[in-house]
Design an enzyme around this catalytic site. Structure first.
Site, short mmCIF file in Angstrom:
data_model
loop_
_atom_site.label_atom_id
_atom_site.label_comp_id
_atom_site.label_asym_id
_atom_site.label_seq_id
_atom_site.Cartn_x
_atom_site.Cartn_y
_atom_site.Cartn_z
N GLU A 11 5.04 20.47 -53.05
CA GLU A 11 3.63 20.84 -53.17
C GLU A 11 2.99 21.00 -51.79
O GLU A 11 3.08 20.09 -50.96
CB GLU A 11 2.85 19.75 -53.92
N CYS A 12 2.37 22.12 -51.57
CA CYS A 12 1.53 22.38 -50.39
C CYS A 12 2.27 22.02 -49.10
O CYS A 12 3.15 22.74 -48.67
CB CYS A 12 0.20 21.64 -50.52
N GLY A 13 1.94 20.92 -48.45
CA GLY A 13 2.62 20.55 -47.22
C GLY A 13 4.12 20.42 -47.40
O GLY A 13 4.89 20.76 -46.50
N SER B 99 5.03 25.37 -54.28
CA SER B 99 3.75 26.07 -54.36
C SER B 99 2.70 25.30 -53.56
O SER B 99 2.87 24.11 -53.26
CB SER B 99 3.30 26.17 -55.83
#
Length: 446
Positions: A327-329, A421
């Site tokens: 997720e993200c980072g 994502s």
């Protein structure tokens, strides 16, 4: 059927972000906790950083409450459980009182939480009273506790501010005090565990608040804000579908955006959890699946690049066809390259082709949902970077009440059993989708 539970509770709100909600919420929690009182703090909205400070101040786990992301039933269950054990419940709002759909005001009215408005009063006198009046009366039947003036210049200024509101609305003035400020960076507050004098700052904030009418309230005084929390309906038992599965979770200064409820959900599903540090560890722990949450890879890009042993261990996990959810980072570190704001290029893990570049401006913000084959996960997005990749998205998230569109929402990238994502998922929203994420393997040729 459980009985309802009654407990003093307030929702700390403001006219806008940056008014001092978190500092006041933490100060109030710390003030009561260090007197031996049981305080439970919740955060309205999908925030990872404020809860770190709330948890330190209160000495108790902190959960998010959001009428869309976590859902009304989840909010009701958590607030009721807290009321059974706590002397005081504090809910910190998000942005301004009426900002967002749903807003902090919606939550206050749904559960009857009296609103304490924190207003940055620097540069104003009579307008303070107008703001307080407007916040209280903009929407009919708003449960109300009163108003606290923040960042006040001196005692004379405080007196003028107090004169602008009704006597029963005034909860005090907090003078400007650098010692009680909470440090910030680009995604919000600095993580509490990274601030060496974090507890000293909280104690300074609590000491300052102790001189106000709000800070001098006893448990008996707080009963004026007692709320009756209805018992939740019995929820369906969660089947331990991940029994026998070991999930490794990245957790360190670079990957720290983890909802407490997400951990609870994985445990309820029967998974065994092991934690590791991509910054410090040379290899993944033995595991069946991997979760790499968000955080600050851009602040640790050089260290991530230098840990080639961990990169190779991750590559072996991926080559074996074992699931990865990033997720993200966590997703950012999976790409070939991360470009920092100053133009420095750092090789990352090379699982996904392409590069991620940090931006000065916010690139994504707001509630999102991800539809998988087994159900829809709710969550949010919040990031200051963009991706450039030859990969084509296998799916996209959508805003509440909309359908995924080719040019909207956050892309979901997939490489084998790796899915990634910018989307941050709230795991309790759909355990079935969670099971899919952590069990979908790919066949590996012998």
């Amino acid at each position: 059927m459980q009985a309802s539970a009654r407990c003093p509770a307030i929702l700390i709100a403001a006219p806008a972000s940056g008014q001092g909600k978190t500092t006041v919420a933490c100060a109030l929690a710390r003030l009561h906790a260090r007197q031996g009182r049981r305080v439970r703090v919740f955060k309205c909205g999908p925030d990872f950083l404020d809860p770190c400070w709330h948890a330190l101040a209160s000495g108790a786990p902190v959960y998010q409450v959001d009428l869309w992301m976590t859902g009304e039933a989840d909010c009701r269950e958590r607030l009721h459980a807290a009321a059974l054990e706590a002397d005081l419940i504090i809910v910190e709002g998000v942005m301004g009182l009426f900002d967002g759909e749903p807003s902090a005001a919606d939550l206050a009215q749904r559960f009857g939480l009296p609103v304490l408005a924190v207003v940055d009063a620097s540069g104003m006198v009579g307008t303070f009273g107008a703001l307080a009046f407007g916040l209280q009366h903009y929407r009919p039947h708003m449960p109300w506790a009163g108003v606290l003036a923040n960042r006040v210049a001196n005692a004379r200024h405080a007196g003028m501010l107090q004169a602008s509101v009704a006597p029963d609305q005034w909860l005090g003035a907090v003078l400007r005090n650098a010692d009680m400020s909470l440090p910030k960076r680009h995604l919000g507050l600095t993580v509490a565990t990274e601030v060496a004098d974090a507890m000293e700052r909280l104690d300074a904030a609590a000491d300052t608040l102790a001189s106000t009418p709000l800070g001098q309230m006893t448990l008996e005084d707080l009963q004026r804000w007692a709320v009756e929390f209805a018992a939740p309906e019995a929820s369906a038992p969660v089947m331990p579908a991940l029994q026998g599965k070991t999930i490794a979770i990245a957790r360190d200064a670079a990957f720290c955006f983890i909802y407490a409820a997400n951990i609870d959900t994985l445990l309820a599903l029967g998974a065994e959890l092991v934690f590791f540090s991509p910054l410090a560890d040379a290899a993944l722990p033995a595991c069946d699946a991997l979760w790499i949450p968000g955080g600050y890879p851009e602040l640790h890009a050089e260290a991530i690049a230098a840990n080639t042993a961990l990169r190779d261990s991750l590559a072996a996990h991926v080559a074996a066809g074992k699931p990865v959810w990033a997720e993200c980072g966590g997703m950012m570190a999976l790409f070939d390259t991360l470009v920092t704001l100053d133009g420095q290029r750092h090789a990352q893990w090379g699982v996904l082709a392409g590069e991620v570049s940090m931006q000065k401006l916010l690139a994504g913000l707001g509630p999102q949902q991800l539809q998988l084959a087994s159900g829809a996960l709710r969550g949010h997005t919040f990031h200051y970077s963009t991706t450039a990749t030859p990969l084509q998205p296998v799916a996209r998230t959508a805003r509440p009440g909309t359908v995924p569109a080719p040019d909207a929402g956050e892309a979901v990238w997939q490489q084998g059993a790796v899915r990634a994502s910018y989307f941050h998922a709230w795991f309790p929203s759909c355990p079935e989708a969670l099971i899919e994420l952590f069990t979908a393997t790919v066949e590996v040729a012998a």
